[in-house]
Design a protein around this motif. Structure first.
Motif, PDB file in Angstrom:
ATOM      1  N   ASP A 202       0.828  -1.205   0.000  1.00 26.22           N
ATOM      2  CA  ASP A 202       0.000   0.000   0.000  1.00 26.22           C
ATOM      3  C   ASP A 202       0.866   1.259   0.000  1.00 26.22           C
ATOM      4  O   ASP A 202       0.467   2.289  -0.548  1.00 26.22           O
ATOM      5  N   VAL A 203       2.046   1.181   0.612  1.00 30.65           N
ATOM      6  CA  VAL A 203       2.997   2.288   0.492  1.00 30.65           C
ATOM      7  C   VAL A 203       3.350   2.496  -0.981  1.00 30.65           C
ATOM      8  O   VAL A 203       3.351   3.622  -1.496  1.00 30.65           O
ATOM      9  N   ASP A 204       3.625   1.410  -1.670  1.00 32.83           N
ATOM     10  CA  ASP A 204       3.969   1.480  -3.091  1.00 32.83           C
ATOM     11  C   ASP A 204       2.834   2.085  -3.907  1.00 32.83           C
ATOM     12  O   ASP A 204       3.043   2.993  -4.722  1.00 32.83           O
ATOM     13  N   ASP A 205       1.600   1.613  -3.691  1.00 33.75           N
ATOM     14  CA  ASP A 205       0.457   2.129  -4.447  1.00 33.75           C
ATOM     15  C   ASP A 205       0.150   3.578  -4.089  1.00 33.75           C
ATOM     16  O   ASP A 205      -0.238   4.372  -4.949  1.00 33.75           O
ATOM     17  N   GLY A 206       0.301   3.927  -2.823  1.00 39.43           N
ATOM     18  CA  GLY A 206       0.054   5.308  -2.410  1.00 39.43           C
ATOM     19  C   GLY A 206       1.037   6.273  -3.035  1.00 39.43           C
ATOM     20  O   GLY A 206       0.665   7.383  -3.450  1.00 39.43           O
ATOM     21  N   LEU A 207       2.308   5.870  -3.112  1.00 39.29           N
ATOM     22  CA  LEU A 207       3.313   6.704  -3.786  1.00 39.29           C
ATOM     23  C   LEU A 207       2.995   6.828  -5.268  1.00 39.29           C
ATOM     24  O   LEU A 207       3.072   7.920  -5.848  1.00 39.29           O
ATOM     25  N   ARG A 208       2.625   5.714  -5.900  1.00 40.97           N
ATOM     26  CA  ARG A 208       2.304   5.736  -7.328  1.00 40.97           C
ATOM     27  C   ARG A 208       1.126   6.670  -7.609  1.00 40.97           C
ATOM     28  O   ARG A 208       1.096   7.369  -8.626  1.00 40.97           O
ATOM     29  N   ALA A 209       0.143   6.682  -6.700  1.00 40.98           N
ATOM     30  CA  ALA A 209      -1.055   7.504  -6.893  1.00 40.98           C
ATOM     31  C   ALA A 209      -0.833   8.970  -6.527  1.00 40.98           C
ATOM     32  O   ALA A 209      -1.715   9.805  -6.768  1.00 40.98           O
ATOM     33  N   GLY A 210       0.312   9.283  -5.937  1.00 41.85           N
ATOM     34  CA  GLY A 210       0.575  10.666  -5.548  1.00 41.85           C
ATOM     35  C   GLY A 210      -0.184  11.111  -4.312  1.00 41.85           C
ATOM     36  O   GLY A 210      -0.362  12.317  -4.085  1.00 41.85           O
ATOM     37  N   LEU A 211      -0.615  10.164  -3.475  1.00 43.21           N
ATOM     38  CA  LEU A 211      -1.345  10.526  -2.259  1.00 43.21           C
ATOM     39  C   LEU A 211      -0.408  11.053  -1.182  1.00 43.21           C
ATOM     40  O   LEU A 211      -0.821  11.783  -0.278  1.00 43.21           O
ATOM     41  N   PHE A 212       0.851  10.668  -1.254  1.00 46.24           N
ATOM     42  CA  PHE A 212       1.888  11.160  -0.352  1.00 46.24           C
ATOM     43  C   PHE A 212       3.232  10.972  -1.057  1.00 46.24           C
ATOM     44  O   PHE A 212       3.302  10.323  -2.116  1.00 46.24           O
ATOM     45  N   THR A 213       4.279  11.545  -0.483  1.00 51.26           N
ATOM     46  CA  THR A 213       5.611  11.470  -1.079  1.00 51.26           C
ATOM     47  C   THR A 213       6.552  10.704  -0.158  1.00 51.26           C
ATOM     48  O   THR A 213       6.225  10.422   1.001  1.00 51.26           O
ATOM     49  N   ILE A 214       7.728  10.417  -0.676  1.00 50.56           N
ATOM     50  CA  ILE A 214       8.759   9.799   0.159  1.00 50.56           C
ATOM     51  C   ILE A 214       9.063  10.676   1.360  1.00 50.56           C
ATOM     52  O   ILE A 214       9.222  10.197   2.491  1.00 50.56           O
ATOM     53  N   ASP A 215       9.132  11.984   1.137  1.00 50.93           N
ATOM     54  CA  ASP A 215       9.410  12.901   2.249  1.00 50.93           C
ATOM     55  C   ASP A 215       8.320  12.816   3.317  1.00 50.93           C
ATOM     56  O   ASP A 215       8.610  12.861   4.525  1.00 50.93           O
ATOM     57  N   ASP A 216       7.063  12.681   2.897  1.00 49.80           N
ATOM     58  CA  ASP A 216       5.973  12.537   3.865  1.00 49.80           C
ATOM     59  C   ASP A 216       6.160  11.289   4.728  1.00 49.80           C
ATOM     60  O   ASP A 216       5.835  11.277   5.921  1.00 49.80           O
ATOM     61  N   LEU A 217       6.694  10.232   4.120  1.00 48.30           N
ATOM     62  CA  LEU A 217       6.841   8.950   4.812  1.00 48.30           C
ATOM     63  C   LEU A 217       7.959   8.955   5.847  1.00 48.30           C
ATOM     64  O   LEU A 217       8.071   8.025   6.647  1.00 48.30           O
ATOM     65  N   MET A 218       8.778   9.989   5.864  1.00 52.51           N
ATOM     66  CA  MET A 218       9.903  10.016   6.795  1.00 52.51           C
ATOM     67  C   MET A 218       9.461  10.142   8.251  1.00 52.51           C
ATOM     68  O   MET A 218      10.266  10.011   9.166  1.00 52.51           O
ATOM     69  N   VAL A 219       8.180  10.392   8.506  1.00 54.27           N
ATOM     70  CA  VAL A 219       7.687  10.407   9.886  1.00 54.27           C
ATOM     71  C   VAL A 219       7.414   8.987  10.382  1.00 54.27           C
ATOM     72  O   VAL A 219       7.127   8.793  11.571  1.00 54.27           O
ATOM     73  N   VAL A 220       7.494   8.007   9.498  1.00 57.20           N
ATOM     74  CA  VAL A 220       7.261   6.610   9.872  1.00 57.20           C
ATOM     75  C   VAL A 220       8.623   5.951  10.089  1.00 57.20           C
ATOM     76  O   VAL A 220       9.373   5.758   9.117  1.00 57.20           O
ATOM     77  N   PRO A 221       8.981   5.587  11.321  1.00 56.03           N
ATOM     78  CA  PRO A 221      10.341   5.093  11.589  1.00 56.03           C
ATOM     79  C   PRO A 221      10.766   3.906  10.728  1.00 56.03           C
ATOM     80  O   PRO A 221      11.903   3.867  10.254  1.00 56.03           O
ATOM     81  N   LEU A 222       9.869   2.945  10.507  1.00 55.43           N
ATOM     82  CA  LEU A 222      10.234   1.772   9.712  1.00 55.43           C
ATOM     83  C   LEU A 222      10.628   2.175   8.296  1.00 55.43           C
ATOM     84  O   LEU A 222      11.600   1.661   7.740  1.00 55.43           O
ATOM     85  N   VAL A 223       9.901   3.118   7.721  1.00 55.13           N
ATOM     86  CA  VAL A 223      10.211   3.589   6.375  1.00 55.13           C
ATOM     87  C   VAL A 223      11.474   4.438   6.393  1.00 55.13           C
ATOM     88  O   VAL A 223      12.369   4.272   5.546  1.00 55.13           O
ATOM     89  N   ALA A 224      11.559   5.347   7.348  1.00 56.78           N
ATOM     90  CA  ALA A 224      12.691   6.282   7.392  1.00 56.78           C
ATOM     91  C   ALA A 224      14.017   5.545   7.560  1.00 56.78           C
ATOM     92  O   ALA A 224      15.006   5.856   6.873  1.00 56.78           O
ATOM     93  N   GLU A 225      14.052   4.549   8.461  1.00 61.63           N
ATOM     94  CA  GLU A 225      15.297   3.810   8.686  1.00 61.63           C
ATOM     95  C   GLU A 225      15.713   3.053   7.431  1.00 61.63           C
ATOM     96  O   GLU A 225      16.894   3.034   7.066  1.00 61.63           O
ATOM     97  N   THR A 226      14.748   2.443   6.758  1.00 65.62           N
ATOM     98  CA  THR A 226      15.045   1.690   5.544  1.00 65.62           C
ATOM     99  C   THR A 226      15.511   2.628   4.441  1.00 65.62           C
ATOM    100  O   THR A 226      16.473   2.346   3.717  1.00 65.62           O
TER     101      THR A 226
END
Length: 384
Positions: A202-226
């Protein structure tokens, strides 16, 4: 090939099928279940059922079918590492979403609201209804006549069921699935593989749809660390090339954590049979205490920034109206349904009549539901 673990489900010791049949030569009982699921009409229909985005939104977004295939791949990989029965695990992963309506959870909410006076609607219970009653592929019996272990896993992969919905209660009255216990480890692995798949994809689909950006996801520790680890590893790579790596690495991280925590629990429990897993009193497959809050934070982000995004909410609100309107139209005049369904509804007393209407609607794909509403009313709230 690894030797099966002592706690794995054993297809040679299955508790059998409701309708007695000789087993198939050359296939285990669980392989046969998986094959029956793949060849079912309900499985094929998942290709045009919403995961998050209504299926007409684009060809690259996940549908129920592609999601289920991804769950099966993750689940089978985990099962192999744990010495479980891979075929049972795969069967459960492939079938876990068969009971979903068109338009995903929006469709389920709309149908459940309409069905509230008659016991409601639950997609897990509807999966059992499909594989035990609604599929008509065999002369001697309704349903797919799956093994006890597969039915058990579908019924309680999320844990014991203390208050079964009517569709599940109706079935267990004739075939006890021991709803008070936990399911096999194969079922528990399939359930957590579902979490891994939809969280990351769903992260992949949300990024593809433009609902949020990689920068937006940096508030999520699991995503940010990876992401930071990948940026150090591939400093010259553009963000678009790193996105698939992000998803792949998150899947791998969650899988390894699940294997580690499940291994520790198995070491403490020392189960000698599949029934020891069922009687453990708690889940045996689990994420570690370090990863559980990270997974919850990712789910919270997706819920607020994707599932409740105004673009997604707009289409799901329209979809709820489609399901609700179809329900009212068919209940008002069952002859609006195809003959095989209208005749079944006409011969039934309440509440079975209204449940027949719900069965028909629950089996629809997104496209078919929209075409039916257009046929009956001339309206097309979502463009096909």
């Amino acid at each position: 090939m690894l030797q099966p673990a002592p706690y794995a489900a054993d297809p040679t010791k299955t508790r059998g099928r409701l309708h007695l049949q000789p087993e198939s030569p050359g296939r285990s009982a669980f392989q046969r279940d998986r094959d029956r699921i793949i060849h079912s009409s309900a499985f094929r229909r998942m290709k045009h059922k919403t995961q998050v985005f209504v299926s007409v939104d684009g060809d690259h977004y996940r549908t129920r079918l592609t999601h289920s295939l991804e769950v099966a791949q993750i689940a089978r990989s985990i099962a192999r590492r744990l010495g479980l029965d891979e075929d049972l695990t795969e069967a459960l992963a492939l079938a876990h979403d068969l009971g979903h309506t068109a338009f995903g959870h929006a469709g389920e909410e709309a149908l459940s609201a309409k069905m509230a006076p008659w016991g409601g609607f639950d997609h897990n219970a509807n999966t059992i209804r499909i594989v035990t009653y609604l599929e008509h592929r065999y002369v001697p019996f309704d349903g797919l006549n799956l093994t006890w272990e597969t039915l058990e896993g579908l019924a309680k992969h999320n844990g014991p069921v203390s208050s079964p919905p009517w569709a599940l209660a109706e079935y267990v009255a004739q075939h006890d699935l021991e709803l008070h216990t936990f399911a096999s480890l194969e079922a528990q692995v399939a359930a957590l593989s579902d979490d891994i798949a939809y969280n990351t994809h769903d992260v992949d689909d949300g990024l593809r749809a433009g609902l949020f950006t990689i920068d937006d996801l940096m508030v999520v520790p699991l995503v940010a660390e990876t992401w930071e680890r990948l940026r150090r590893q591939y400093p010259q790579a553009p963000k678009e090339r790193l996105r698939p790596e992000l998803i792949r690495n998150m899947v791998g991280h969650l899988v390894l954590d699940l294997l580690g925590e499940t291994g520790r629990r198995l070491e403490r429990l020392q189960p000698l049979s599949a029934d020891d897993i069922r009687r453990a009193g708690q889940p045996v497959a689990a994420f570690s205490s370090a990863v559980q809050p990270l997974e919850r934070e990712l789910k919270h982000f997706l819920r607020t920034r994707m599932y409740h995004h105004y673009k997604v909410q707009h289409s799901t609100d329209l979809a709820k109206g489609v399901i609700g309107d179809l329900f009212d139209l068919y209940l008002d005049d069952p002859l609006r349904m195809p003959p095989e369904w209208s005749s079944r509804a006409a011969a039934a007393a309440m509440p079975d009549r209204v449940r027949t209407v719900a069965d028909f609607i629950a089996g629809m794909t997104d496209n078919f539901a929209l075409k039916e509403l257009a046929r009956l009313t001339g309206r097309q709230p979502i463009e096909i």
